[in-house]
Design a protein around this motif. Sequence first.
Motif, PDB file in Angstrom:
ATOM      1  N   THR A  23       0.839  -1.196   0.000  1.00 18.75           N
ATOM      2  CA  THR A  23       0.000   0.000   0.000  1.00 18.75           C
ATOM      3  C   THR A  23       0.873   1.244   0.000  1.00 18.75           C
ATOM      4  OG1 THR A  23      -1.783  -1.111   1.210  1.00 18.75           O
ATOM      5  CG2 THR A  23      -1.757   1.295   1.269  1.00 18.75           C
ATOM      6  N   ALA A  24       0.567   2.155  -0.925  1.00 13.44           N
ATOM      7  CA  ALA A  24       1.161   3.495  -0.900  1.00 13.44           C
ATOM      8  C   ALA A  24       0.155   4.394  -0.203  1.00 13.44           C
ATOM      9  CB  ALA A  24       1.437   3.982  -2.319  1.00 13.44           C
ATOM     10  N   ARG A  25       0.553   4.954   0.929  1.00 16.13           N
ATOM     11  CA  ARG A  25      -0.385   5.646   1.801  1.00 16.13           C
ATOM     12  C   ARG A  25      -0.462   7.142   1.509  1.00 16.13           C
ATOM     13  NH1 ARG A  25       2.268   1.673   4.428  1.00 16.13           N
ATOM     14  NH2 ARG A  25       1.046   0.211   5.673  1.00 16.13           N
ATOM     15  N   ALA A  26      -1.613   7.702   1.849  1.00 16.69           N
ATOM     16  CA  ALA A  26      -1.810   9.138   1.711  1.00 16.69           C
ATOM     17  C   ALA A  26      -0.870   9.877   2.653  1.00 16.69           C
ATOM     18  CB  ALA A  26      -3.259   9.499   2.027  1.00 16.69           C
ATOM     19  N   GLY A  27      -0.333  10.995   2.177  1.00 18.66           N
ATOM     20  CA  GLY A  27       0.569  11.798   2.987  1.00 18.66           C
ATOM     21  C   GLY A  27       1.997  11.311   3.001  1.00 18.66           C
ATOM     22  N   GLU A  28       2.309  10.330   2.147  1.00 20.85           N
ATOM     23  CA  GLU A  28       3.664   9.773   2.099  1.00 20.85           C
ATOM     24  C   GLU A  28       4.147   9.666   0.662  1.00 20.85           C
ATOM     25  OE1 GLU A  28       3.646   6.821   6.029  1.00 20.85           O
ATOM     26  OE2 GLU A  28       3.647   5.953   4.013  1.00 20.85           O
ATOM     27  N   VAL A  29       5.473   9.730   0.510  1.00 24.10           N
ATOM     28  CA  VAL A  29       6.116   9.389  -0.754  1.00 24.10           C
ATOM     29  C   VAL A  29       6.620   7.960  -0.624  1.00 24.10           C
ATOM     30  CG1 VAL A  29       7.979   9.896  -2.379  1.00 24.10           C
ATOM     31  CG2 VAL A  29       6.825  11.773  -1.178  1.00 24.10           C
ATOM     32  N   THR A  30       6.102   7.075  -1.451  1.00 23.71           N
ATOM     33  CA  THR A  30       6.517   5.677  -1.444  1.00 23.71           C
ATOM     34  C   THR A  30       7.453   5.435  -2.617  1.00 23.71           C
ATOM     35  OG1 THR A  30       4.435   4.963  -0.429  1.00 23.71           O
ATOM     36  CG2 THR A  30       5.756   3.272  -1.530  1.00 23.71           C
ATOM     37  N   GLY A  31       8.697   5.094  -2.323  1.00 23.17           N
ATOM     38  CA  GLY A  31       9.645   4.755  -3.372  1.00 23.17           C
ATOM     39  C   GLY A  31       9.398   3.332  -3.848  1.00 23.17           C
ATOM     40  N   GLY A 162      15.929  21.382 -12.243  1.00 19.58           N
ATOM     41  CA  GLY A 162      14.737  20.567 -12.404  1.00 19.58           C
ATOM     42  C   GLY A 162      14.649  19.455 -11.376  1.00 19.58           C
ATOM     43  N   VAL A 163      15.796  18.853 -11.065  1.00 16.66           N
ATOM     44  CA  VAL A 163      15.819  17.790 -10.055  1.00 16.66           C
ATOM     45  C   VAL A 163      15.382  18.346  -8.703  1.00 16.66           C
ATOM     46  CG1 VAL A 163      17.316  16.222  -8.768  1.00 16.66           C
ATOM     47  CG2 VAL A 163      17.560  16.414 -11.254  1.00 16.66           C
ATOM     48  N   LEU A 164      15.892  19.521  -8.341  1.00 18.28           N
ATOM     49  CA  LEU A 164      15.504  20.148  -7.075  1.00 18.28           C
ATOM     50  C   LEU A 164      14.011  20.466  -7.062  1.00 18.28           C
ATOM     51  CD1 LEU A 164      18.510  22.571  -6.491  1.00 18.28           C
ATOM     52  CD2 LEU A 164      17.933  20.548  -5.142  1.00 18.28           C
ATOM     53  N   TRP A 165      13.512  20.908  -8.211  1.00 15.00           N
ATOM     54  CA  TRP A 165      12.085  21.226  -8.307  1.00 15.00           C
ATOM     55  C   TRP A 165      11.233  19.978  -8.091  1.00 15.00           C
ATOM     56  CZ3 TRP A 165       8.910  19.581 -12.521  1.00 15.00           C
ATOM     57  CH2 TRP A 165       7.587  20.026 -12.415  1.00 15.00           C
ATOM     58  N   VAL A 166      11.604  18.851  -8.696  1.00 15.03           N
ATOM     59  CA  VAL A 166      10.836  17.619  -8.518  1.00 15.03           C
ATOM     60  C   VAL A 166      10.878  17.169  -7.063  1.00 15.03           C
ATOM     61  CG1 VAL A 166      10.711  15.168  -9.101  1.00 15.03           C
ATOM     62  CG2 VAL A 166      11.064  16.848 -10.907  1.00 15.03           C
ATOM     63  N   ARG A 167      12.050  17.268  -6.430  1.00 15.80           N
ATOM     64  CA  ARG A 167      12.127  16.913  -5.006  1.00 15.80           C
ATOM     65  C   ARG A 167      11.117  17.705  -4.195  1.00 15.80           C
ATOM     66  NH1 ARG A 167      18.473  17.673  -3.854  1.00 15.80           N
ATOM     67  NH2 ARG A 167      19.301  16.172  -5.354  1.00 15.80           N
ATOM     68  N   GLY A 168      11.122  19.029  -4.400  1.00 14.47           N
ATOM     69  CA  GLY A 168      10.193  19.875  -3.660  1.00 14.47           C
ATOM     70  C   GLY A 168       8.747  19.571  -3.992  1.00 14.47           C
ATOM     71  N   LEU A 169       8.466  19.274  -5.259  1.00 14.05           N
ATOM     72  CA  LEU A 169       7.100  18.983  -5.685  1.00 14.05           C
ATOM     73  C   LEU A 169       6.544  17.748  -4.993  1.00 14.05           C
ATOM     74  CD1 LEU A 169       4.682  19.400  -7.684  1.00 14.05           C
ATOM     75  CD2 LEU A 169       5.913  17.850  -9.237  1.00 14.05           C
ATOM     76  N   VAL A 170       7.286  16.644  -5.016  1.00 11.87           N
ATOM     77  CA  VAL A 170       6.740  15.414  -4.445  1.00 11.87           C
ATOM     78  C   VAL A 170       6.611  15.520  -2.929  1.00 11.87           C
ATOM     79  CG1 VAL A 170       7.532  13.972  -6.352  1.00 11.87           C
ATOM     80  CG2 VAL A 170       9.008  14.263  -4.361  1.00 11.87           C
ATOM     81  N   ARG A 171       7.528  16.224  -2.298  1.00  6.20           N
ATOM     82  CA  ARG A 171       7.402  16.407  -0.851  1.00  6.20           C
ATOM     83  C   ARG A 171       6.202  17.299  -0.523  1.00  6.20           C
ATOM     84  NH1 ARG A 171       8.471  12.598   1.715  1.00  6.20           N
ATOM     85  NH2 ARG A 171       7.607  13.927   3.332  1.00  6.20           N
ATOM     86  N   ARG A 172       5.970  18.314  -1.355  1.00  6.84           N
ATOM     87  CA  ARG A 172       4.827  19.198  -1.138  1.00  6.84           C
ATOM     88  C   ARG A 172       3.519  18.444  -1.350  1.00  6.84           C
ATOM     89  NH1 ARG A 172       6.374  22.683  -4.260  1.00  6.84           N
ATOM     90  NH2 ARG A 172       5.038  22.434  -6.099  1.00  6.84           N
ATOM     91  N   MET A 173       3.471  17.602  -2.384  1.00  5.11           N
ATOM     92  CA  MET A 173       2.269  16.813  -2.632  1.00  5.11           C
ATOM     93  C   MET A 173       1.942  15.916  -1.423  1.00  5.11           C
ATOM     94  SD  MET A 173       1.090  17.582  -5.718  1.00  5.11           S
ATOM     95  CE  MET A 173       1.571  19.274  -5.301  1.00  5.11           C
ATOM     96  N   ALA A 174       2.971  15.288  -0.872  1.00  3.79           N
ATOM     97  CA  ALA A 174       2.756  14.424   0.298  1.00  3.79           C
ATOM     98  C   ALA A 174       2.326  15.252   1.509  1.00  3.79           C
ATOM     99  CB  ALA A 174       4.024  13.636   0.608  1.00  3.79           C
TER     100      ALA A 174
END
Length: 317
Positions: A23-31, A162-174
């Motif tokens: 399960t990939a849970r809400a509020g988390e980034v699952t690798g 761009g890599v830094l932007w993606v890091r921030g994006l996925v953490r913000r989404m979570a």
Amino acid sequence: MIEVQALTKRYGTTTAVDDLSFTARAGEVTGFLGPNGAGKSTTMRVAVGLERPTAGAVLVGGCRYAELPAPLRTLGTMLDARSVHPGLTARRHLRALARTHGIPRARVDEVLGLTGLESVAGRRVRTFSLGMGQRLGIAAALLGDPAALVLDEPVNGLDADGVLWVRGLVRRMAAEGRTVLLSSHLMHELALVADRVVVIGRGRLLADATLEELVERSGGAGVVRVRTSGPDVLAAALRGRGAVVDDAGGGVLHVRGVPGDEVGAVAARSGVVVLELAGEVGSLEQAYLALTDDAVPHRSGADGVRGGQQRVPGGAR
């Protein structure tokens, strides 16, 4: 949540995914990790309705993808950023997707701005660089403001900004309570953003744990690195106190079983000069290699043999 429930997918006599559950849970980034041929891409394709499972299911918010009344508003996906008609402009591509869900044009402009594509929105996709194509794929995934995201290799081709932007994006989404399932062969990037890591091999689940738990299980945690002018003397003294000491060469010792401050104190009592002293933890790469050692279908030549100094993990697919 994204729930993978006893998923099995066979192609003739080949089993790509074998009774897989996580399960990939809400509020988390699952690798999401696995060697080539592990079944990772198949799992993600089932999740978005591109493959029919042989058994089991993948549910998003409790529903199969085909049952979602407005899929883009529930699950945003980027599996292959190149799957865009090359003759379309970025704006026309996004507007076409938006019309299928009644998404207003203002949202198209919003995601173009969010992904840094405003200045090239009128260019045809065939002229895009790899990194620009990746940004367009992410823009499409964000278009419906979804509650969950599935992103496959999102930083592929991106520059450092761009890599830094993606890091921030996925953490913000979570942080906003969304679910993020993120696959990448770049262990360092996953280690920076993932809350949990799911590792599969030969279609089966190998691990489902937090990053810290995964590294600790691999035996990589709690290592003290010390560089000294007298490694032999210090190693003998530390072993006398029950420590496990590995000589890494160049005056460097890797010490387990005693904390860093005690290593320094033992060195002082032994009359050994300490040139460097630092706590280390094992890496996600080390844990991944240990987990997947028996699940790699193809191995490199002598210089790439696992257990050597030049191990390079295969891209997870």
